[in-house]
Design a protein around this motif. Structure first.
Motif, PDB file in Angstrom:
ATOM      1  N   GLN A 242       0.873  -1.177   0.000  1.00 52.31           N
ATOM      2  CA  GLN A 242       0.000   0.000   0.000  1.00 52.31           C
ATOM      3  C   GLN A 242       0.906   1.221   0.000  1.00 52.31           C
ATOM      4  OE1 GLN A 242      -3.297   0.115   2.707  1.00 52.31           O
ATOM      5  NE2 GLN A 242      -3.684  -2.076   2.568  1.00 52.31           N
ATOM      6  N   LYS A 243       0.721   2.086  -0.988  1.00 52.31           N
ATOM      7  CA  LYS A 243       1.672   3.167  -1.205  1.00 52.31           C
ATOM      8  C   LYS A 243       1.685   4.156  -0.046  1.00 52.31           C
ATOM      9  CE  LYS A 243      -1.631   5.927  -3.917  1.00 52.31           C
ATOM     10  NZ  LYS A 243      -1.917   6.502  -5.238  1.00 52.31           N
ATOM     11  N   GLY A 244       2.855   4.751   0.168  1.00 48.42           N
ATOM     12  CA  GLY A 244       2.994   5.740   1.224  1.00 48.42           C
ATOM     13  C   GLY A 244       4.452   5.996   1.527  1.00 48.42           C
ATOM     14  N   ASP A 253       2.682   0.839  -4.257  1.00 49.43           N
ATOM     15  CA  ASP A 253       1.337   0.297  -4.187  1.00 49.43           C
ATOM     16  C   ASP A 253       1.359  -1.165  -4.613  1.00 49.43           C
ATOM     17  OD1 ASP A 253      -1.260   0.679  -3.469  1.00 49.43           O
ATOM     18  OD2 ASP A 253      -1.745   2.106  -5.053  1.00 49.43           O
ATOM     19  N   GLY A 254       0.348  -1.917  -4.185  1.00 47.68           N
ATOM     20  CA  GLY A 254       0.159  -3.295  -4.626  1.00 47.68           C
ATOM     21  C   GLY A 254      -1.249  -3.438  -5.171  1.00 47.68           C
ATOM     22  N   ILE A 255      -1.448  -4.363  -6.085  1.00 49.03           N
ATOM     23  CA  ILE A 255      -2.748  -4.469  -6.737  1.00 49.03           C
ATOM     24  C   ILE A 255      -3.817  -4.952  -5.762  1.00 49.03           C
ATOM     25  CG2 ILE A 255      -2.242  -6.797  -7.605  1.00 49.03           C
ATOM     26  CD1 ILE A 255      -4.339  -4.019  -9.321  1.00 49.03           C
ATOM     27  N   VAL A 256      -3.484  -5.896  -4.873  1.00 48.69           N
ATOM     28  CA  VAL A 256      -4.446  -6.338  -3.863  1.00 48.69           C
ATOM     29  C   VAL A 256      -4.645  -5.261  -2.818  1.00 48.69           C
ATOM     30  CG1 VAL A 256      -4.892  -8.017  -2.032  1.00 48.69           C
ATOM     31  CG2 VAL A 256      -3.957  -8.791  -4.215  1.00 48.69           C
ATOM     32  N   GLY A 257      -3.539  -4.680  -2.342  1.00 47.93           N
ATOM     33  CA  GLY A 257      -3.638  -3.626  -1.341  1.00 47.93           C
ATOM     34  C   GLY A 257      -4.433  -2.440  -1.824  1.00 47.93           C
ATOM     35  N   SER A 258      -4.238  -2.047  -3.085  1.00 48.74           N
ATOM     36  CA  SER A 258      -4.977  -0.918  -3.642  1.00 48.74           C
ATOM     37  C   SER A 258      -6.457  -1.218  -3.749  1.00 48.74           C
ATOM     38  CB  SER A 258      -4.415  -0.571  -5.033  1.00 48.74           C
ATOM     39  OG  SER A 258      -5.206   0.400  -5.679  1.00 48.74           O
ATOM     40  N   THR A 259      -6.801  -2.433  -4.167  1.00 54.68           N
ATOM     41  CA  THR A 259      -8.204  -2.801  -4.331  1.00 54.68           C
ATOM     42  C   THR A 259      -8.924  -2.823  -2.984  1.00 54.68           C
ATOM     43  OG1 THR A 259      -7.657  -4.117  -6.279  1.00 54.68           O
ATOM     44  CG2 THR A 259      -9.769  -4.555  -5.230  1.00 54.68           C
ATOM     45  N   PHE A 384      -7.887 -16.020  -2.506  1.00 54.12           N
ATOM     46  CA  PHE A 384      -7.947 -14.845  -3.376  1.00 54.12           C
ATOM     47  C   PHE A 384      -7.947 -15.223  -4.857  1.00 54.12           C
ATOM     48  CE2 PHE A 384      -6.100 -11.223  -0.535  1.00 54.12           C
ATOM     49  CZ  PHE A 384      -7.158 -11.392   0.331  1.00 54.12           C
ATOM     50  N   MET A 385      -8.737 -14.483  -5.614  1.00 49.33           N
ATOM     51  CA  MET A 385      -8.625 -14.440  -7.071  1.00 49.33           C
ATOM     52  C   MET A 385      -8.659 -12.966  -7.457  1.00 49.33           C
ATOM     53  SD  MET A 385     -10.621 -16.413 -10.165  1.00 49.33           S
ATOM     54  CE  MET A 385     -12.264 -15.743  -9.881  1.00 49.33           C
ATOM     55  N   MET A 386      -7.498 -12.452  -7.831  1.00 48.86           N
ATOM     56  CA  MET A 386      -7.339 -11.036  -8.154  1.00 48.86           C
ATOM     57  C   MET A 386      -7.409 -10.862  -9.659  1.00 48.86           C
ATOM     58  SD  MET A 386      -6.700  -7.988  -6.847  1.00 48.86           S
ATOM     59  CE  MET A 386      -7.355  -6.856  -8.082  1.00 48.86           C
ATOM     60  N   MET A 387      -8.433 -10.135 -10.125  1.00 49.14           N
ATOM     61  CA  MET A 387      -8.617  -9.900 -11.555  1.00 49.14           C
ATOM     62  C   MET A 387      -8.061  -8.526 -11.911  1.00 49.14           C
ATOM     63  SD  MET A 387     -12.335 -11.703 -12.044  1.00 49.14           S
ATOM     64  CE  MET A 387     -12.736 -11.614 -10.295  1.00 49.14           C
ATOM     65  N   VAL A 433      -1.245   1.869 -10.261  1.00 54.69           N
ATOM     66  CA  VAL A 433      -2.590   1.301 -10.352  1.00 54.69           C
ATOM     67  C   VAL A 433      -3.538   2.442 -10.688  1.00 54.69           C
ATOM     68  CG1 VAL A 433      -4.415   0.001  -9.208  1.00 54.69           C
ATOM     69  CG2 VAL A 433      -2.019  -0.441  -8.621  1.00 54.69           C
ATOM     70  N   SER A 434      -3.951   2.521 -11.929  1.00 53.31           N
ATOM     71  CA  SER A 434      -4.875   3.571 -12.355  1.00 53.31           C
ATOM     72  C   SER A 434      -6.273   2.986 -12.536  1.00 53.31           C
ATOM     73  CB  SER A 434      -4.400   4.220 -13.662  1.00 53.31           C
ATOM     74  OG  SER A 434      -4.342   3.272 -14.709  1.00 53.31           O
ATOM     75  N   LEU A 435      -7.273   3.850 -12.485  1.00 58.99           N
ATOM     76  CA  LEU A 435      -8.669   3.424 -12.565  1.00 58.99           C
ATOM     77  C   LEU A 435      -8.896   2.176 -11.718  1.00 58.99           C
ATOM     78  CD1 LEU A 435      -9.811   3.901 -16.272  1.00 58.99           C
ATOM     79  CD2 LEU A 435     -10.182   5.390 -14.319  1.00 58.99           C
ATOM     80  N   PRO A 436      -8.757   2.281 -10.397  1.00 54.19           N
ATOM     81  CA  PRO A 436      -8.865   1.091  -9.548  1.00 54.19           C
ATOM     82  C   PRO A 436     -10.189   0.358  -9.682  1.00 54.19           C
ATOM     83  CG  PRO A 436      -8.923   3.110  -8.228  1.00 54.19           C
ATOM     84  CD  PRO A 436      -8.515   3.504  -9.607  1.00 54.19           C
ATOM     85  N   GLU A 437     -11.238   1.043 -10.155  1.00 57.21           N
ATOM     86  CA  GLU A 437     -12.527   0.369 -10.311  1.00 57.21           C
ATOM     87  C   GLU A 437     -12.539  -0.647 -11.450  1.00 57.21           C
ATOM     88  OE1 GLU A 437     -13.233   4.699 -11.767  1.00 57.21           O
ATOM     89  OE2 GLU A 437     -11.885   3.621 -10.434  1.00 57.21           O
TER      90      GLU A 437
END
Length: 447
Positions: A242-244, A253-259, A384-387, A433-437
């Protein structure tokens, strides 16, 4: 004794070049390994491999900024709500109507000339009315419009309930009229951070001179392990980070952490109906025994919704228990739960991926995922299944002023009076990680 396992020599440098370095060289040298480390045991770090191969975008700033284009989202979903119960006037008459959003905010994109459809599902019978906007006045919490009633199902007037759903269905202007007002969607922006990864490889010169069983040169074996350790460290950070910044140290940042961090609203199953917020990442807990092709298809209806801004294909990083669940037979299995009277209702072909991974394709009417085993999804992440939408992530190594901070090896960093050999692997890079949605995380409980 013959050297059965390797030749005792490792070559570093740009692939295809004539530069070669044996590990016995005593001079301090710097070697670029950025384009080669991802090829080492790719099954150990699939996310890093895909990022390195298809989404590497160097940055010249350790605190990099990037733009997010949500134009597709706003063009697809122009929905809002009627604020307060209203009685619509007769066709051809004018009145003021107040609109807002589900978050009790103004509707910024409404302009004179737009035609709005208002839908009220009362008594299970859809009631619709169309109005044309004449003037617009907005505050922070609502938008008031003077409208002309065009058509509706009422004999003279038509009652509309509070929170009736509204959507823009186009524009309409009279002959000879001037140019309309304009609304433009500005690009959003966000910030990311690079993180410095370091791994050391050290061995005494006595150990280096010793011929061991199995691997004659132990330093060669240790080097292989340290390169893989460094690569896996980057993979972990770009999954769970998680960015900071803290105490002068930056974290990517991480993709799971960001989501998980951005997915603050509750997302849940209510029977077959999904309740979600299209402005946040999709995060859902599912009991594994409830997951069938039909429920997966319902989830994909949300995940691949064009109003979320993503594409039709995603990379799905799945834990090994999740991969197993999709291939199991017997009671409570995915395959058994997805078949009715012997009718197969899914399409999951397996193929060899381009980067050394075995890929399971899940093809549906809404969109496709390429499922790859992520061996680092263990413990709390075992379900987890991270898409991941690969169009909206990027691996950002720091490169600038002639200096490349992507993965490199510096040899002989030991002190001059030390009777040993110490080399260092260094990477400075971050995940964008852009457009997290556009990304989605599912947690299958009970795998």
């Amino acid at each position: 004794m013959s050297e059965k396992f390797n030749s005792g020599q490792v070559k570093f440098g740009t692939p295809g070049s004539q530069t070669a370095l044996t590990l016995n060289n005593q001079s301090r040298r710097l070697f670029d390994f950025s384009d080669r480390i991802a090829e080492l045991a790719p099954e150990e770090s699939p996310f890093f491999v895909y990022l390195s191969k298809v989404a590497k975008v160097p940055t010249s700033d350790s605190q990099f900024r990037f733009l997010e284009d949500r134009t597709k989202i706003h063009m697809t979903d122009r929905s809002f709500l009627l604020k307060g119960a209203t009685t619509l006037v007769a066709e051809g008459s004018n009145m003021d109507i107040v609109f807002d959003t589900s978050g009790a905010a103004s509707v910024d994109f409404l302009l004179p000339g737009m035609v709005v459809a208002i839908g009220d599902v009362g008594d299970d019978i859809p009631t619709t009315a169309n109005v044309r906007i004449n003037t617009v006045s907005s505050s922070s919490a609502e938008t008031t419009c003077n409208v002309t009633a065009i058509s509706h199902l009422g004999s003279t007037t038509l009652p509309l309930a509070d929170d009736s759903k509204c959507t823009v269905i186009g524009t309409s202007f009279e002959q000879g009229s001037g140019s309309p007002d304009v609304f433009s969607q500005e690009l959003d922006h966000d910030t990311g951070f690079t993180q410095i990864f370091k791994t050391a490889c050290e061995m005494t010169n006595t150990a280096r001179a010793t011929i061991y069983r199995g691997y004659a040169d132990e330093f060669q074996r240790i080097w292989n392990l340290k390169l893989r350790e460094h690569k896996v460290d980057i993979e972990r950070a770009m999954l769970f980070g998680q960015k900071g910044t803290a105490s002068g140290i930056q974290y990517t940042d991480g993709i799971v952490g960001s989501t998980i961090r951005n997915g603050h609203a509750q997302v849940k199953n209510e029977g077959a109906k999904l309740v979600y917020n299209s402005g946040i990442p999709y995060y859902q807990n599912n009991r594994v025994q409830d997951l069938t092709y039909d429920t997966l298809l319902s989830n994909f209806e949300v995940i691949f919704d064009p109003a979320r801004g993503g594409g039709r294909a995603k990379l799905a990083l799945a834990s090994r228990p999740v991969i197993s669940h999709f291939n199991k037979l017997g009671s409570n299995s995915f395959i058994t739960g997805s078949m009715t009277d012997g009718d197969q209702r899914y399409n999951f072909p397996a193929s060899q991926g381009a980067f050394g991974h075995l890929v399971t394709k899940v093809q549906t009417i809404h969109g496709d995922i390429s499922m790859v085993a992520e061996s680092l999804f263990r413990g709390f992440a075992s379900g987890f299944m991270m898409m991941v939408d690969l169009d909206h992530v990027a691996y950002r190594p720091l490169v600038g002023n002639g200096l490349n901070r992507d993965t490199s090896i510096t040899t002989n960093v030991q002190q001059a009076d030390e009777d040993l050999r110490k080399d260092m692997i260094l990477t400075e890079a971050g995940l964008e990680v852009s457009l997290p949605e556009t990304h989605a995380l599912m947690n299958l409980e009970g795998v």
